[in-house]
Design an enzyme around this catalytic site. Structure first.
Site: not given
Ligand code: 5RP
Length: 233
Positions: A31, A105, A29, A84-85, A96-99
């Site tokens: 961060t 992870e 992600g 990140g989260a 988690k898992g937005g990415g």
């Molecule tokens: C990826 C994640 C990332 O850590 C989460 O989506 C946060 O992303 P970002 O640092 O871009 O806000 O879980 O699977």
């Protein structure tokens, strides 16, 4: 722009948790990307670490900036995982898992002696669920799995029960994870009982992993535009 500064400040503060000789889980992600770049600078200055990337994207970045890497098959445990989260609650339970990297992870976090979460302060929430919960599922039978995930949301008292297949903005094709699976986004809105939902999802055939990280993080670094706050359980 200030959100990005906050992410940078969280990532910079996490460097204090990385010492010579450590095996470090490298999150995924934006961060975590800041962290990997900072680690690249430290490695150029002489820091001796080896990283275990949680996605192909992080692997590529780490290689570009010169962080030495290990394969997950080469380690039995990691010293620290920094990731990140999407949401963090006061019990340090995470979404988690937005990415889309939640499976790797979670494997890396679970193998680490310590998990440090880095995030901008907007990720701190009272109750998890506003951010849709990512659920990694096999491609085979994914529509059946989607229905079972909806049932799990309902059975565990979530405020919402919509579930969608994640598609790529550009092509509208399903997003394929590094593990070759699909991602469902579960719009729970409010997750009344994260432990119960996590358990229910694990029982659904076709679910490979879900994005609730419970009992894994001990430290949360919340970045702001003017610094970072460190919280420990
Ligand atoms: C990826 C994640 C990332 O850590 C989460 O989506 C946060 O992303 P970002 O640092 O871009 O806000 O879980 O699977």
């Amino acid at each position: 722009m200030s959100a990005d500064l906050a992410k940078q400040n969280a990532a910079r503060a996490a460097l204090d948790y990385v010492k010579d000789g450590m095996i470090v889980g490298l999150g995924t992600g934006s961060t975590s990307a800041h962290l990997v770049r900072f680690l690249g600078e430290r490695v150029r200055d002489g820091l001796k670490i080896r990283g275990v990337p949680t996605s192909e994207a992080t692997r590529n970045l780490a290689e570009q900036v010169g962080v030495p890497l290990l394969e997950i098959s080469q380690v039995t445990a990691l010293d620290v995982d920094i990731d990140g989260a999407d949401e963090i609650d006061p019990g340090f339970r995470l979404i988690k898992g937005g990415g889309g990297a939640l499976l790797r992870e979670k494997i890396v976090a679970a193998a680490s002696r310590q998990m440090v979460v880095i995030a901008d302060e907007t990720k701190w929430v009272k109750t998890l669920g506003e951010f849709p919960l990512p659920v990694e599922v096999t491609r085979f039978g994914f529509m059946l799995t989607l229905e079972r995930v909806r049932e799990a949301l309902r059975a565990t008292g979530c405020a919402g029960d919509e579930v969608s297949l994640r598609t790529s903005g550009k092509s509208n094709e399903p997003v394929i994870t590094d593990g070759g699976n699909y991602i469902l986004d579960a719009h729970a809105r409010k997750i009344a009982d994260p432990d119960a939902l996590g358990d229910a999802l694990k029982r659904v055939a076709g679910v490979v992993e879900h994005g609730l990280f419970i009992g894994l993080a001990q430290t949360v670094i919340l970045g702001r535009a003017d610094g970072a706050e460190i919280k420990t359980l």
